[in-house]
Scaffold this motif. Sequence first.
Motif, mmCIF file in Angstrom:
data_model
loop_
_atom_site.group_PDB
_atom_site.id
_atom_site.type_symbol
_atom_site.label_atom_id
_atom_site.label_comp_id
_atom_site.label_asym_id
_atom_site.label_seq_id
_atom_site.Cartn_x
_atom_site.Cartn_y
_atom_site.Cartn_z
ATOM 1 N N ASP A 36 2.449 19.775 -56.383
ATOM 2 C CA ASP A 36 3.494 19.282 -55.580
ATOM 3 C C ASP A 36 4.924 19.820 -56.034
ATOM 4 O OD1 ASP A 36 5.194 18.131 -53.783
ATOM 5 O OD2 ASP A 36 5.080 16.210 -55.084
ATOM 6 N N THR A 37 5.147 21.185 -55.488
ATOM 7 C CA THR A 37 6.268 21.921 -55.689
ATOM 8 C C THR A 37 6.537 22.726 -54.555
ATOM 9 O OG1 THR A 37 7.542 23.324 -57.376
ATOM 10 C CG2 THR A 37 5.081 23.888 -56.695
ATOM 11 N N ARG A 45 16.192 26.084 -58.815
ATOM 12 C CA ARG A 45 16.250 25.513 -60.094
ATOM 13 C C ARG A 45 16.186 26.462 -61.522
ATOM 14 N NH1 ARG A 45 16.948 19.811 -60.393
ATOM 15 N NH2 ARG A 45 17.259 19.020 -58.085
ATOM 16 N N THR A 161 6.207 20.032 -63.704
ATOM 17 C CA THR A 161 7.497 20.243 -64.524
ATOM 18 C C THR A 161 7.472 21.434 -65.500
ATOM 19 O OG1 THR A 161 6.794 18.489 -66.127
ATOM 20 C CG2 THR A 161 8.126 17.601 -64.430
ATOM 21 N N VAL A 164 5.127 25.766 -63.230
ATOM 22 C CA VAL A 164 5.617 26.635 -62.478
ATOM 23 C C VAL A 164 6.727 27.607 -63.589
ATOM 24 C CG1 VAL A 164 5.812 25.007 -60.597
ATOM 25 C CG2 VAL A 164 7.919 25.210 -62.142
ATOM 26 N N LEU A 198 10.366 20.158 -77.031
ATOM 27 C CA LEU A 198 9.437 21.437 -76.690
ATOM 28 C C LEU A 198 8.610 21.875 -77.502
ATOM 29 C CD1 LEU A 198 9.082 23.820 -74.626
ATOM 30 C CD2 LEU A 198 11.208 24.888 -75.587
ATOM 31 N N MET A 221 7.394 19.435 -72.517
ATOM 32 C CA MET A 221 9.042 19.909 -72.465
ATOM 33 C C MET A 221 9.883 19.033 -71.872
ATOM 34 S SD MET A 221 10.948 23.493 -71.457
ATOM 35 C CE MET A 221 10.733 23.244 -69.774
ATOM 36 N N GLY A 223 12.796 18.959 -70.174
ATOM 37 C CA GLY A 223 13.387 20.039 -69.540
ATOM 38 C C GLY A 223 14.936 20.115 -69.538
ATOM 39 N N SER A 224 15.534 19.010 -69.077
ATOM 40 C CA SER A 224 16.894 19.006 -68.900
ATOM 41 C C SER A 224 17.487 18.954 -70.479
ATOM 42 C CB SER A 224 17.458 17.797 -68.041
ATOM 43 O OG SER A 224 16.893 16.581 -68.485
ATOM 44 N N PHE A 227 17.629 22.243 -71.668
ATOM 45 C CA PHE A 227 18.478 23.269 -71.181
ATOM 46 C C PHE A 227 19.889 23.027 -71.714
ATOM 47 C CE2 PHE A 227 21.560 24.171 -67.872
ATOM 48 C CZ PHE A 227 20.877 25.235 -66.815
ATOM 49 N N HIS A 258 16.937 35.886 -73.172
ATOM 50 C CA HIS A 258 15.722 35.482 -72.917
ATOM 51 C C HIS A 258 15.640 34.982 -71.379
ATOM 52 C CE1 HIS A 258 12.032 33.102 -73.147
ATOM 53 N NE2 HIS A 258 12.876 31.933 -73.184
ATOM 54 N N ASN A 261 15.540 30.628 -67.618
ATOM 55 C CA ASN A 261 15.897 30.150 -66.497
ATOM 56 C C ASN A 261 17.516 30.668 -66.023
ATOM 57 O OD1 ASN A 261 17.632 28.397 -64.772
ATOM 58 N ND2 ASN A 261 16.263 26.769 -65.420
ATOM 59 N N ASN A 288 8.853 32.512 -67.490
ATOM 60 C CA ASN A 288 9.479 32.766 -68.853
ATOM 61 C C ASN A 288 8.054 33.296 -69.584
ATOM 62 O OD1 ASN A 288 9.773 32.114 -71.570
ATOM 63 N ND2 ASN A 288 10.496 29.813 -70.865
ATOM 64 N N PHE A 318 16.019 31.741 -76.982
ATOM 65 C CA PHE A 318 16.130 30.223 -77.286
ATOM 66 C C PHE A 318 14.753 29.791 -76.963
ATOM 67 C CE2 PHE A 318 16.221 25.868 -76.997
ATOM 68 C CZ PHE A 318 17.280 25.289 -77.807
ATOM 69 N N GLY A 319 14.057 28.954 -78.195
ATOM 70 C CA GLY A 319 12.705 28.656 -77.795
ATOM 71 C C GLY A 319 12.447 27.332 -78.610
HETATM 72 O O1 UT7 Z 1 11.923 29.018 -73.283
HETATM 73 C C1 UT7 Z 1 12.369 28.137 -73.867
HETATM 74 C C2 UT7 Z 1 13.326 27.177 -73.480
HETATM 75 N N1 UT7 Z 1 13.220 26.603 -72.258
HETATM 76 C C3 UT7 Z 1 14.231 26.478 -71.251
HETATM 77 O O2 UT7 Z 1 15.050 26.800 -71.521
HETATM 78 C C4 UT7 Z 1 13.927 25.472 -70.155
HETATM 79 C C5 UT7 Z 1 15.060 24.764 -69.981
HETATM 80 N N2 UT7 Z 1 15.057 23.627 -68.782
HETATM 81 C C6 UT7 Z 1 14.956 24.311 -67.671
HETATM 82 O O3 UT7 Z 1 14.918 25.272 -67.175
HETATM 83 C C7 UT7 Z 1 15.128 23.043 -66.429
HETATM 84 O O4 UT7 Z 1 15.463 21.928 -67.069
HETATM 85 C C8 UT7 Z 1 13.604 22.849 -65.495
HETATM 86 C C9 UT7 Z 1 13.608 23.876 -64.837
HETATM 87 C C10 UT7 Z 1 12.662 22.591 -66.586
HETATM 88 C C11 UT7 Z 1 14.010 21.652 -64.609
HETATM 89 O O5 UT7 Z 1 15.108 21.820 -64.081
HETATM 90 P P1 UT7 Z 1 16.240 20.381 -64.031
HETATM 91 O O6 UT7 Z 1 17.262 21.010 -62.951
HETATM 92 O O7 UT7 Z 1 16.700 20.073 -65.217
HETATM 93 O O8 UT7 Z 1 15.223 19.429 -63.230
HETATM 94 P P2 UT7 Z 1 14.800 17.825 -63.800
HETATM 95 O O9 UT7 Z 1 13.839 18.001 -64.800
HETATM 96 O O10 UT7 Z 1 15.924 17.169 -63.983
HETATM 97 O O11 UT7 Z 1 14.200 17.408 -62.491
HETATM 98 C C12 UT7 Z 1 14.787 17.185 -61.137
HETATM 99 C C13 UT7 Z 1 13.767 16.678 -60.339
HETATM 100 C C14 UT7 Z 1 12.816 15.412 -60.630
HETATM 101 O O12 UT7 Z 1 12.862 14.575 -59.502
HETATM 102 P P3 UT7 Z 1 13.554 13.211 -59.513
HETATM 103 O O13 UT7 Z 1 13.256 12.523 -60.859
HETATM 104 O O14 UT7 Z 1 15.183 13.789 -59.521
HETATM 105 O O15 UT7 Z 1 13.107 12.635 -58.219
HETATM 106 C C15 UT7 Z 1 11.550 16.153 -61.097
HETATM 107 O O16 UT7 Z 1 10.532 15.309 -60.769
HETATM 108 O O17 UT7 Z 1 12.725 17.741 -59.848
HETATM 109 C C16 UT7 Z 1 11.464 17.081 -59.939
HETATM 110 N N3 UT7 Z 1 10.798 18.327 -60.217
HETATM 111 C C17 UT7 Z 1 10.109 19.196 -59.379
HETATM 112 N N4 UT7 Z 1 10.133 19.087 -57.955
HETATM 113 C C18 UT7 Z 1 9.536 20.135 -57.335
HETATM 114 C C19 UT7 Z 1 10.332 18.790 -61.486
HETATM 115 N N5 UT7 Z 1 9.646 19.901 -61.482
HETATM 116 C C20 UT7 Z 1 9.490 20.070 -60.241
HETATM 117 C C21 UT7 Z 1 8.605 21.196 -59.321
HETATM 118 N N6 UT7 Z 1 8.833 21.086 -58.212
HETATM 119 N N7 UT7 Z 1 7.914 21.935 -60.063
#
Ligand code: UT7
Length: 331
Positions: A36-37, A45, A161, A164, A198, A221, A223-224, A227, A258, A261, A288, A318-319
């Motif tokens: 579901d994406t 994002r 989450t 992708v 993570l 992870m 995620g936020s 981040f 790296h 995002n 990634n 960063f990881g």
């Molecule tokens: O390499 C190692 C280091 N890793 C990173 O640096 C990754 C760091 N984090 C990120 O890149 C971001 O936090 C993510 C891309 C993982 C997530 O982005 P975000 O803007 O922080 O989104 P979020 O986790 O706050 O989620 C926002 C919304 C949520 O829905 P609600 O609760 O607001 O209704 C999630 O359920 O987006 C939803 N969501 C998705 N929707 C569609 C999460 N994943 C998806 C998805 N498709 N794939």
Amino acid sequence: MSEQASNQRIYSRIAGTGSYLPEKVLTNDDLAKFVDTSDEWIASRTGIRERHIAAEGETTGDLAYHASVRALEAAGVDASELDLIVLGTTTPDLVFPSTACLLQHRLGANGCAAFDVNAACSGFVYALSVADKFIRTGSAKTVLVVGSETLTRMVDWSERTTCVLFGDGAGAVVLKADDETGILSTHLHADGGKKELLWNPVGVSVGFKENEKNAGVRIRMAGSEVFKYAVKALDAIVDETLEANGLDRHDIDWLIPHQANLRIIEATAKRLDMPMDRVIVTVDKHGNTSSGSVPLALDAAIRSGKVERGQMLLLEAFGGGFTWGSALLRY
Ligand code: UT7
């Protein structure tokens, strides 16, 4: 390897780079067919549009081998000349021997030292730092440094989450000892207290019981939170790196970050007051690829002719761990 006593300064210079991506490409639209994406969500994002996926039976060692052959070719170095192989990975082919040892044998570099470094997405920068120390101390003259991953092997394809975000790929660099500046400094950090933000909480010693609640060989992870921590840690390490070398942020020609995002990359570029056309971005095409990400981006930048000899490059990553690191070098 023997220590070499000398008063002359020795630097590690990049003699050649190479990279390899598996053939299969998975687009955001492909993903939206089974989870579901949407392309809109993923692209806005993360900046990711597509990623490469290793074929069945294709391993981290296979990707590393192809990237290494290209790097050796670009450097004009025969595998038999290598003194050391350092390979960053968090997805090794086997528990042991190390993927570096498997690679050493396949390249025909038998006899040289070879080991893996596990620093998750910072694996290549950590490996580069280790290799640089061997060269600077005179312990090695020619070193192959690799970042290679098949991260999609530990992705839960029903978990939107995380699934992708990741892709498979490898990059490699041949370093040679030189009396002209190459790598100026490397900086490494870790915070093991954040492991649960993570991680993949299975392993040889704790066990691989997939049926336990919250277990299974898959990436978890927050995620936020990752981040926010990543942006702060990378801001700090960029400042630390410039300060250590008495440089101003405008002295950097290229940022090679790296690729996790695009929004994190843009935040670091802003810190450096750097326009995005001086930043190498491959996250759109690669996703990634963990420790494969920085050397893949570096190789793409060099082969496209963007990065030229004599320019100042800042590499950072960063990881999981958390780990983070940087390398400042004159190419
Ligand atoms: O390499 C190692 C280091 N890793 C990173 O640096 C990754 C760091 N984090 C990120 O890149 C971001 O936090 C993510 C891309 C993982 C997530 O982005 P975000 O803007 O922080 O989104 P979020 O986790 O706050 O989620 C926002 C919304 C949520 O829905 P609600 O609760 O607001 O209704 C999630 O359920 O987006 C939803 N969501 C998705 N929707 C569609 C999460 N994943 C998806 C998805 N498709 N794939």
